[in-house]
Design a protein around this motif. Structure first.
Motif, PDB file in Angstrom:
ATOM      1  N   GLY A 102      37.312  29.416  38.327  1.00 28.29           N
ATOM      2  CA  GLY A 102      37.938  27.965  38.179  1.00 28.29           C
ATOM      3  C   GLY A 102      39.340  28.178  36.596  1.00 28.29           C
ATOM      4  O   GLY A 102      39.508  27.140  36.602  1.00 28.29           O
ATOM      5  N   VAL A 103      38.889  29.253  35.829  1.00 30.55           N
ATOM      6  CA  VAL A 103      39.163  29.708  34.544  1.00 30.55           C
ATOM      7  C   VAL A 103      40.564  30.788  34.632  1.00 30.55           C
ATOM      8  O   VAL A 103      41.668  30.043  34.452  1.00 30.55           O
ATOM      9  N   PHE A 104      40.352  31.568  35.101  1.00 27.33           N
ATOM     10  CA  PHE A 104      41.246  32.867  35.349  1.00 27.33           C
ATOM     11  C   PHE A 104      41.437  32.920  36.890  1.00 27.33           C
ATOM     12  O   PHE A 104      40.800  32.562  37.620  1.00 27.33           O
ATOM     13  N   GLY A 105      43.080  32.558  37.391  1.00 21.51           N
ATOM     14  CA  GLY A 105      43.794  33.684  38.758  1.00 21.51           C
ATOM     15  C   GLY A 105      44.210  31.970  38.610  1.00 21.51           C
ATOM     16  O   GLY A 105      44.445  30.952  38.732  1.00 21.51           O
ATOM     17  N   SER A 106      46.004  32.314  39.739  1.00 19.33           N
ATOM     18  CA  SER A 106      46.316  31.162  40.055  1.00 19.33           C
ATOM     19  C   SER A 106      45.404  30.066  40.456  1.00 19.33           C
ATOM     20  O   SER A 106      46.261  28.958  40.410  1.00 19.33           O
ATOM     21  N   LYS A 107      44.489  30.181  41.590  1.00 16.42           N
ATOM     22  CA  LYS A 107      43.987  29.286  41.702  1.00 16.42           C
ATOM     23  C   LYS A 107      42.985  29.030  41.995  1.00 16.42           C
ATOM     24  O   LYS A 107      41.460  28.510  42.083  1.00 16.42           O
ATOM     25  N   GLY A 108      42.043  29.841  40.350  1.00 12.01           N
ATOM     26  CA  GLY A 108      41.116  29.546  39.697  1.00 12.01           C
ATOM     27  C   GLY A 108      40.211  30.931  41.047  1.00 12.01           C
ATOM     28  O   GLY A 108      38.820  30.953  40.484  1.00 12.01           O
ATOM     29  N   GLU A 109      40.559  31.925  41.128  1.00  8.28           N
ATOM     30  CA  GLU A 109      39.814  32.424  41.994  1.00  8.28           C
ATOM     31  C   GLU A 109      38.328  33.857  40.960  1.00  8.28           C
ATOM     32  O   GLU A 109      37.674  34.021  41.509  1.00  8.28           O
ATOM     33  N   GLY A 110      39.001  34.317  39.577  1.00  7.14           N
ATOM     34  CA  GLY A 110      38.160  34.215  38.202  1.00  7.14           C
ATOM     35  C   GLY A 110      39.157  35.765  38.463  1.00  7.14           C
ATOM     36  O   GLY A 110      39.703  35.929  38.248  1.00  7.14           O
ATOM     37  N   PHE A 111      38.160  36.253  36.822  1.00  8.03           N
ATOM     38  CA  PHE A 111      38.814  37.574  36.632  1.00  8.03           C
ATOM     39  C   PHE A 111      39.083  38.411  37.211  1.00  8.03           C
ATOM     40  O   PHE A 111      40.377  39.423  36.974  1.00  8.03           O
ATOM     41  N   VAL A 112      38.101  39.066  37.208  1.00 11.50           N
ATOM     42  CA  VAL A 112      38.078  40.123  39.003  1.00 11.50           C
ATOM     43  C   VAL A 112      39.757  39.715  39.689  1.00 11.50           C
ATOM     44  O   VAL A 112      40.027  41.108  40.049  1.00 11.50           O
ATOM     45  N   GLN A 113      39.907  38.852  40.490  1.00 15.76           N
ATOM     46  CA  GLN A 113      40.920  39.011  41.392  1.00 15.76           C
ATOM     47  C   GLN A 113      42.114  38.557  40.191  1.00 15.76           C
ATOM     48  O   GLN A 113      43.006  39.205  41.142  1.00 15.76           O
ATOM     49  N   MET A 114      41.935  37.722  38.783  1.00 14.73           N
ATOM     50  CA  MET A 114      43.389  38.026  38.365  1.00 14.73           C
ATOM     51  C   MET A 114      43.979  39.289  38.109  1.00 14.73           C
ATOM     52  O   MET A 114      44.665  39.611  38.231  1.00 14.73           O
ATOM     53  N   LEU A 115      42.843  40.423  37.929  1.00  9.72           N
ATOM     54  CA  LEU A 115      43.055  41.971  37.716  1.00  9.72           C
ATOM     55  C   LEU A 115      43.545  42.564  39.244  1.00  9.72           C
ATOM     56  O   LEU A 115      44.347  43.615  38.543  1.00  9.72           O
ATOM     57  N   GLY A 116      43.113  41.417  40.556  1.00 12.75           N
ATOM     58  CA  GLY A 116      43.248  42.687  41.950  1.00 12.75           C
ATOM     59  C   GLY A 116      42.242  43.637  41.857  1.00 12.75           C
ATOM     60  O   GLY A 116      42.475  44.597  42.226  1.00 12.75           O
ATOM     61  N   LEU A 117      41.389  43.419  41.041  1.00  9.87           N
ATOM     62  CA  LEU A 117      39.964  44.785  41.278  1.00  9.87           C
ATOM     63  C   LEU A 117      39.183  44.322  41.774  1.00  9.87           C
ATOM     64  O   LEU A 117      38.096  45.303  42.116  1.00  9.87           O
ATOM     65  N   GLN A 118      39.077  43.873  43.249  1.00  8.43           N
ATOM     66  CA  GLN A 118      38.335  43.091  43.742  1.00  8.43           C
ATOM     67  C   GLN A 118      36.899  44.387  44.378  1.00  8.43           C
ATOM     68  O   GLN A 118      36.395  44.133  45.088  1.00  8.43           O
ATOM     69  N   ASP A 119      38.221  44.643  44.993  1.00 12.03           N
ATOM     70  CA  ASP A 119      37.209  46.631  45.835  1.00 12.03           C
ATOM     71  C   ASP A 119      37.240  47.498  45.079  1.00 12.03           C
ATOM     72  O   ASP A 119      36.275  48.115  45.870  1.00 12.03           O
ATOM     73  N   ALA A 120      37.016  46.928  44.125  1.00  8.65           N
ATOM     74  CA  ALA A 120      35.920  48.274  43.163  1.00  8.65           C
ATOM     75  C   ALA A 120      35.211  47.866  42.317  1.00  8.65           C
ATOM     76  O   ALA A 120      34.521  48.507  41.850  1.00  8.65           O
ATOM     77  N   ILE A 121      35.138  46.647  42.626  1.00 14.20           N
ATOM     78  CA  ILE A 121      33.421  45.332  42.546  1.00 14.20           C
ATOM     79  C   ILE A 121      32.492  45.915  43.318  1.00 14.20           C
ATOM     80  O   ILE A 121      32.721  45.512  44.504  1.00 14.20           O
ATOM     81  N   PHE A 122      31.228  46.860  43.558  1.00 19.67           N
ATOM     82  CA  PHE A 122      30.202  46.482  43.938  1.00 19.67           C
ATOM     83  C   PHE A 122      29.289  44.722  44.198  1.00 19.67           C
ATOM     84  O   PHE A 122      29.057  44.527  45.467  1.00 19.67           O
ATOM     85  N   ALA A 123      29.040  44.201  43.305  1.00 19.33           N
ATOM     86  CA  ALA A 123      28.817  42.986  43.935  1.00 19.33           C
ATOM     87  C   ALA A 123      29.571  42.328  42.253  1.00 19.33           C
ATOM     88  O   ALA A 123      29.519  42.162  40.798  1.00 19.33           O
ATOM     89  N   ARG A 124      29.975  40.668  42.754  1.00 14.96           N
ATOM     90  CA  ARG A 124      30.189  39.577  41.953  1.00 14.96           C
ATOM     91  C   ARG A 124      29.542  38.347  42.208  1.00 14.96           C
ATOM     92  O   ARG A 124      28.638  38.053  43.458  1.00 14.96           O
ATOM     93  N   ILE A 125      28.914  38.053  41.103  1.00 14.05           N
ATOM     94  CA  ILE A 125      27.583  36.887  41.050  1.00 14.05           C
ATOM     95  C   ILE A 125      28.189  35.412  40.588  1.00 14.05           C
ATOM     96  O   ILE A 125      29.177  35.496  39.213  1.00 14.05           O
ATOM     97  N   LEU A 126      28.605  34.765  41.319  1.00 10.83           N
ATOM     98  CA  LEU A 126      29.600  33.385  41.041  1.00 10.83           C
ATOM     99  C   LEU A 126      27.630  32.436  40.833  1.00 10.83           C
ATOM    100  O   LEU A 126      27.664  32.119  41.401  1.00 10.83           O
ATOM    101  N   THR A 127      28.943  31.358  40.336  1.00 11.41           N
ATOM    102  CA  THR A 127      27.351  29.582  39.751  1.00 11.41           C
ATOM    103  C   THR A 127      28.669  28.972  39.698  1.00 11.41           C
ATOM    104  O   THR A 127      30.153  28.999  39.291  1.00 11.41           O
ATOM    105  N   PHE A 128      27.780  28.156  40.411  1.00  6.89           N
ATOM    106  CA  PHE A 128      29.041  27.228  41.110  1.00  6.89           C
ATOM    107  C   PHE A 128      28.206  25.716  39.663  1.00  6.89           C
ATOM    108  O   PHE A 128      29.365  24.274  40.223  1.00  6.89           O
TER     109      PHE A 128
END
Length: 383
Positions: A202-228
């Motif tokens: 909700g803070v980073f990314g054009s739609k708040g996808e997060g820091f990882v996706q803002m940098l386009g690194l989602q395919d390199a991450i084994f696990a992402r933990i999100l809290t709502f």
């Protein structure tokens, strides 16, 4: 009735004497610079109305899950919400948990095995530190955002399955690691990278996808933990990753198996929250404007040296000494601003701080007045 256990009472007495005993504080009507409700979703009448209409339309009337997802708690709404989450975050699967703490502890209890190694940033938050001992793997911390120190630890443990754990936004400092460099390093040594995105959603990314996706690194991450509980303003969390990771969590996380699932109302709130992230970027843009304005104002008022460098919604002013930082927090609260003092031992002694959480609903006038007051209390403490 027996007196409270004698082994614990001295510690309580010591904290009472040091004025560090934690107490529950009721909600107040002060201007909010303390909560993690970054986008104001928890108080959005539109989101609350949409959630209610969704539940009524689909005839989801149950008030409680009545059991774990392994017994009576698994519902098609979970599948729908998890599919939306996975698609939004460009990952294979998502698994919903009751809270960020549940997700973090569940991951470490289920995934790393005996003989594996966990290397984690020394400033990772409490639930990560609490979760790691639930694993049979060995664990060592590395210096904050110091990848040379991390690489030394990797090299000391050849032929070992290594999990590297960090946060994309650190909860106390509000700073971010160099994730691109960390991805390069983990790839070089074939490690598994785990990133907690609790304060990035909700803070980073054009739609708040997060820091990882803002940098386009989602395919390199084994696990992402999100809290709502933060940007979406509702209960719950999720772990993102491969189908195999989800299978491992479902099979081996004992707390997930035996904890009553979230209510349909809570899962609907998650689903509707994601729908609003997708269709309306206004709150995200307002939050960024608040962050930029906050940084501009602290520079104008010569407050920058107090603050940890941060481009996130968390801004921390280091004011050493529990008594000192508590006094300033109380003065700000008396002026109508809800600002929390973070005391040692929650942070190291000498690193006590005021933790400011910015929101989409904080106005420039509120931010300006808050920082002007802080400047007065710091530079003219006799006032």
């Amino acid at each position: 009735m027996k007196c409270f256990t004698k082994s614990v009472q001295p510690e309580l007495d010591q904290q009472q004497e040091n004025d560090t005993l934690r107490k529950l504080v009721l909600l107040n009507d002060l201007i909010d610079f303390a909560s993690n409700d970054y986008l104001g979703f928890s108080q959005s009448e539109i989101i609350i109305k949409d959630r209610q209409q969704y539940l009524i339309k689909n005839k989801f009337i149950e008030e409680a899950a009545t059991g774990s997802q392994f017994s009576s708690g698994n519902h098609k709404l979970y599948q729908e919400a998890e599919a939306v989450i996975a698609n939004f975050h460009q990952t294979e699967t998502a698994l919903i948990f009751n809270s960020g703490c549940d997700a973090t502890i569940g991951f470490f209890s289920a995934v790393p095995q005996k003989g594996d190694l966990i290397l984690y940033d020394e400033l990772c938050h409490a639930s990560i530190c609490d979760g790691i001992p639930q694993s049979n793997a060995k664990a060592y911390k590395f210096n904050h955002n110091d990848f040379e120190d991390l690489e030394k630890l990797i090299l000391l443990n050849p032929n070992t399955i290594i999990y590297i754990v960090t946060e994309s936004v650190f909860s106390m400092d509000g700073d971010c690691p160099n994730l691109e460099e960390l991805v390069r390093l983990t790839g070089k040594y074939h490690c598994y990278l785990v990133v907690d995105e609790a304060h990035a959603l909700g803070v980073f990314g054009s739609k708040g996808e997060g820091f990882v996706q803002m940098l386009g690194l989602q395919d390199a991450i084994f696990a992402r933990i999100l809290t709502f509980e933060n940007a979406l303003g509702c209960q719950g969390a999720a772990i993102l990753g491969s189908v195999e990771l989800r299978d491992c969590l479902v099979s081996f996380d004992q707390s997930f198996k035996h904890t009553t699932a979230l209510s349909l109302r809570s899962v609907a709130a998650i689903l509707i929250g994601y729908q609003h992230l997708q269709k309306d970027s206004t709150p995200i843009l307002k939050l960024r404007e608040s962050s930029v304005f906050f940084n501009q104002q602290k520079n104008l008022l010569s407050l920058k040296p107090l603050f940890v460098h941060s481009k996130s919604a968390i801004q921390s002013a280091i004011i050493p000494g529990n008594e000192n930082v508590t006094s300033i927090a109380q003065k700000l609260q008396e002026k109508g601003f809800n600002v929390k003092a973070i005391l040692s031992p929650t942070v190291p002694e000498g690193q006590e701080r005021l933790r400011f959480c910015l929101h989409s609903f904080n106005s420039p006038e509120e931010i300006s007045e808050l920082l002007q007051l802080l400047s007065v209390f710091i530079f003219s403490p006799q006032i």
